[in-house]
Design a protein around this motif. Structure first.
Motif, short mmCIF file in Angstrom:
data_model
loop_
_atom_site.label_atom_id
_atom_site.label_comp_id
_atom_site.label_asym_id
_atom_site.label_seq_id
_atom_site.Cartn_x
_atom_site.Cartn_y
_atom_site.Cartn_z
N ASN A 137 -8.48 10.95 7.56
CA ASN A 137 -7.17 10.97 7.67
C ASN A 137 -6.81 11.89 8.87
O ASN A 137 -6.31 12.97 8.67
CB ASN A 137 -6.17 11.22 6.59
N LYS A 194 0.97 -1.22 0.05
CA LYS A 194 0.09 -0.17 -0.14
C LYS A 194 0.88 1.22 -0.15
O LYS A 194 1.74 1.33 0.79
CB LYS A 194 -0.69 0.04 1.28
N LEU A 195 0.74 1.96 -0.88
CA LEU A 195 1.62 3.32 -1.00
C LEU A 195 0.92 4.58 -0.52
O LEU A 195 -0.22 4.66 0.02
CB LEU A 195 1.88 3.58 -2.47
N SER A 248 -11.76 -0.72 1.92
CA SER A 248 -10.61 -0.26 2.59
C SER A 248 -9.57 -0.48 1.46
O SER A 248 -9.80 -0.92 0.30
CB SER A 248 -10.36 -1.58 3.66
N HIS A 249 -8.28 0.06 2.02
CA HIS A 249 -7.16 -0.15 1.08
C HIS A 249 -6.62 -1.58 0.59
O HIS A 249 -6.54 -1.82 -0.35
CB HIS A 249 -5.89 0.63 1.70
N ASP A 268 -8.03 9.62 1.69
CA ASP A 268 -7.52 9.35 3.08
C ASP A 268 -6.24 9.61 3.38
O ASP A 268 -5.47 9.20 4.05
CB ASP A 268 -7.75 7.91 3.17
N SER A 269 -5.71 10.40 2.38
CA SER A 269 -3.95 10.85 2.69
C SER A 269 -3.63 12.08 1.79
O SER A 269 -4.50 12.37 0.89
CB SER A 269 -3.07 9.69 2.36
N GLU A 310 1.77 9.04 0.01
CA GLU A 310 2.54 10.15 0.06
C GLU A 310 3.50 10.36 0.97
O GLU A 310 4.59 10.89 0.87
CB GLU A 310 1.74 11.43 -0.40
N GLU A 330 4.12 -0.87 -8.74
CA GLU A 330 2.65 -0.38 -8.40
C GLU A 330 2.43 1.18 -8.62
O GLU A 330 1.37 1.51 -8.66
CB GLU A 330 2.61 -0.77 -7.02
N PRO A 365 2.23 4.34 -10.41
CA PRO A 365 2.16 4.94 -11.77
C PRO A 365 3.31 6.00 -12.06
O PRO A 365 3.72 6.59 -10.84
CB PRO A 365 0.69 5.64 -11.60
N LYS A 396 3.86 5.75 5.90
CA LYS A 396 2.50 4.83 5.88
C LYS A 396 2.77 3.88 4.49
O LYS A 396 1.72 3.00 4.39
CB LYS A 396 1.34 5.90 5.48
N ASP A 413 -7.04 6.62 -3.06
CA ASP A 413 -5.36 6.81 -2.70
C ASP A 413 -4.64 5.80 -2.24
O ASP A 413 -3.64 5.68 -1.78
CB ASP A 413 -5.51 7.66 -1.38
N THR A 414 -4.93 4.64 -2.89
CA THR A 414 -4.13 3.17 -2.57
C THR A 414 -2.84 3.52 -3.21
O THR A 414 -1.65 3.24 -2.44
CB THR A 414 -4.60 1.99 -2.89
N TYR A 415 -2.88 4.00 -4.44
CA TYR A 415 -1.37 4.10 -5.09
C TYR A 415 -1.01 5.58 -5.22
O TYR A 415 -0.18 5.96 -5.10
CB TYR A 415 -1.58 3.20 -6.55
N ASP A 416 -1.80 6.05 -5.96
CA ASP A 416 -1.67 7.82 -6.48
C ASP A 416 -2.95 8.19 -6.73
O ASP A 416 -3.69 7.77 -7.70
CB ASP A 416 -0.73 7.55 -7.54
N VAL A 417 -3.39 9.25 -5.93
CA VAL A 417 -4.83 9.90 -6.23
C VAL A 417 -5.05 10.52 -7.52
O VAL A 417 -5.94 9.97 -8.18
CB VAL A 417 -4.94 10.94 -5.30
#
Lengths: 477, 477
Positions: free
Chosen positions: B266, A317-318, B123-124, B230-231, A320, A470, A472, A324, B198-202
């Motif tokens: 968050n 799980k990534l 969830s993530h 969430d972040s 920013e 994962e 992008p 986290k 927001d699991t990888y990149d919003v």
């Protein structure tokens, strides 16, 4: 309806739970629990597990911090039920404060449920519920040795009070409601007389009233326990009370009177304990409530539950925020101990990597833990420990001793050996021992040295491979 | 053993409990509860009552504070179970946050127990549990109107994703695990598609993936709900997301797409909500957990339980700290309302003093409360309200309306009328209405005007008579 039927049919027989033993010192990033099983079942376990672990870990830690400031020699009593966040917040706090190093609780339910020693005193309301000595109808008290009965204990108390007043020459009338309450309490519990002395005025009323009753008890062979201070300047009042007790010991020749126990309470926390230590005080026992059980200084702990592998595929799980980003893969974790017996570093490896090897003769005494001997190897293997995210932070470690952290507490139907759950007292001892084993600079309050948490070289490479895979790639114009 | 028999035989039939209705705005010093009965029984009630009232009042207040900062138009969701202080800390928090003005909870148990609306998102872990679109085996989705079935919803999603990528020309490949998870979720809940982005990149993955699935759903007559962030920078990301939704609404002619709901979570608290307001944001709903349910900013409330009268004798508890001196006597409490409908002052009187009288025609609309008419009197009576401890602080009040605060909720066997307990929703409405009725300067965050809490002239005199009576007079040398 089909969904409810599905839920009804669920159980945890396909689930395996591995955990670090309760009462262990733990560090961020090292999994406290590894849960394996069907994703839907495991997801249902997420919220209960996280809820149960977060507060328990937080309040144990808070208790241990209070113990560290108070010092080993003091008695620490958990007095928090009335301010806790709900009834089981209170019961949980009592249990986990005990694990974290407290000695007893005033929470009778927790004492009964978990066998925690109980301690408490009477209330201000008990004192103010009395009006005068006339309310005491049965004034007789049998001597402790049973040899005779004193028919008018109240008179003995009054005689002592007059002597005390003469001795000091500074007391006006003490509060009669309080004197009646103390006398009545002593008649009911002559072996356990601990008086709350601040209902009206500590030095002008509470202390002389207490001493009169304690001396009267002494005449009949009983030994009073002590006092509790619940307001005012605890450093000053405890010193004044001690001085007063000592002067009575000397003037009236009552051995041990100077050593009566002084308990203090009233919104205590780490800072007030530290301030009391600096001022100097004569308190033997602290009753701590609000700040302890609600973890006022930091009311929540951020333990989370992350998917790290599914169908043998590691997942990440990534975020920013690098702290986290989750560490992928089903993992093992080890604590590596150095020559001096201190833990040096924790390391996570993939499930199937070989475990770090200590020398066969280099096991240090760290209580109950799994020692993995490698008969072929006479010195501990040199292992590269890497910071999970900062490329340049690396260290070679030759462990003197290796402890595997995760143990199986719920094997499901896998047939694996299940660890027994030790009694609460052993968990508490483990916690206290582990805290004492830490290198002192990790434990100091101001600017502690961070304890190192690392991953194996192989896991490091894999984390960063998966991360790049994962995330992008942006295209800026 | 005799003591246990005694305990076994106890009940509350001799006890009467008076309380301010749940959901009322209350102020320090005014009793929340008046408990009458045999002292031993009432003492046993002390800890449960104080425990149950403290956290409930604290977390309701905290919820109301969050509502005040967020504003009336936002949806507020309580997301705190995993961080709450124990399981019933969590359940209690869900209940009392709802009373304090939240709209819904993610705590399913609390929803079931109390009928609180439930809201949550996936969830993530749900996102990262998918690897690729190939994992979706059943790709068919029936149109919302039932007229036909789309056999390959996945292709529709992929087509939309390509169009979106062309439209913006800035996206590389979005994350396929995430796209698979969103698509799968939409197939299962086409009417309730709310994606955590927001699991990888919003902006590079979550938002375009969400939009592709939402547009595909739209083709089949479904309307997506929205996203959760969430972040990251919630102000920036929510504005970017809104802009993106609007551009899709315009470019592809999809009415309403620009108004999709943006939920943010968050570690939110009063300060972050306030900061978001100042920066400008496009969030419609806030999910608030840790800081809300643990009352992080102030983790405990100091409600206490004091003996005020025994055998018709008023009692007082003194303290070096004046604010901790208890107000003696069995008392009544009233809230006096002024001409403009705002509460002016609360006043405590002795049990047998006449109640303050409003004018017979001066009742203002303050919802359900007891209005005491005095038929003989055409203007409200002028009453002297005194600060309980500061001699010079006094005010005459002519109330337009008088509300008696304590009502009987447990009459024991006294035969008195027992108030009914309203449903949770009414308690919540009472709370929201009462907060709105307060004069704004009492409610502002910085330097609020203190609300006046007073005693009658008669009670004032008695407090100070008793105080002097109980406090020992010092003798200095």
């Amino acid at each position: 309806e089909a969904f409810f039927d599905y839920l009804r049919g669920l159980d945890c027989s396909d689930v395996e739970v591995y955990a670090i033993p309760e009462g262990s010192v733990v560090f961020p990033k090292i999994p406290l629990l590894r849960v394996e099983g069907p994703v839907a079942v495991v997801q249902l376990l997420e919220t209960p597990f996280v809820n149960l672990i977060n507060f328990a870990s937080l309040v144990s830690t808070n208790a241990a911090r209070h113990r560290k400031v108070a010092g080993k020699s003091k008695t620490l009593l958990e007095f928090g039920l009335r301010r806790a966040q709900g009834p089981d917040g209170g019961v949980g706090a009592s249990k986990y404060c005990y694990i974290g190093g407290f000695d007893a609780t005033s929470n009778v339910a927790a004492g009964k449920l978990f066998g925690i020693p109980l301690r408490g005193t009477h209330s201000h309301a008990f004192v103010s519920s009395y009006m005068s000595l006339d309310e005491i109808t049965d004034k007789s008290l049998r001597r402790k040795d049973g040899s005779s009965t004193c028919e008018d204990f109240v008179s003995v108390v009054q005689t002592w009070l007059s002597k005390i007043q003469l001795l000091n020459g500074v007391f006006g009338e003490t509060n009669q409601s309080e004197l009646a309450a103390f006398t009545s309490y002593a008649l009911a519990f002559p072996d356990n007389f601990l008086a709350l002395v601040d209902t009206y005025d500590v030095m002008r009323s509470g202390i002389p009233n207490f001493c009169a009753v304690a001396l009267a008890l002494g005449d009949l062979g009983y030994k009073a326990v002590g006092i509790r201070l619940d307001s005012g300047d605890l450093a000053y009042l405890s010193c004044q009370a001690r001085k007063f007790f000592c002067s009575i010991e000397n003037e009236f020749g009552v051995p041990g009177f100077g050593k009566l126990i002084i308990t203090a309470s009233n919104d205590l926390n780490e800072e007030t304990l530290d301030a009391l230590n600096k001022q100097g005080h004569e308190v033997d026992a602290f009753g701590i409530g609000t700040y302890l059980v609600t973890c006022y200084a930091q009311a929540a702990l951020g333990v989370v539950f992350k998917l790290v592998e599914i169908n043998n595929q590691p997942r990440i799980k990534l975020s920013e925020d690098v702290s986290k980003v989750s560490i992928p893969c089903k993992k093992r974790s080890y604590r590596l101990y150095g020559k001096e017996g201190y833990p040096l570093v924790d390391i996570m490896t993939g499930e199937n990597e070989p475990s770090p090897k200590p020398p066969t003769d280099g096991v240090v005494g760290v209580g109950k833990c799994w020692c993995m001997f490698s008969p072929a190897c006479q010195v501990g293997e040199r292992i590269l420990c890497r910071h999970p995210f900062q490329e340049s932070k690396r260290a070679y470690v030759v462990p003197q001793h290796v402890e595997e952290l995760l143990r199986c507490y719920w094997p499901g139907k896998s047939g694996k050996k299940r660890e027994t759950l030790p009694p609460l007292k052993e968990i508490r001892e483990r916690c206290i021992n582990q805290l004492e084993q830490m290198r002192p600079d990790h434990m100091r309050k101001l600017n502690p040295t961070p304890y190192k948490v690392s991953v194996s070289a192989k896991l490091y490479d894999f984390i960063h491979f998966l991360w790049l895979n994962e995330a992008p790639v942006g295209e800026l114009q």
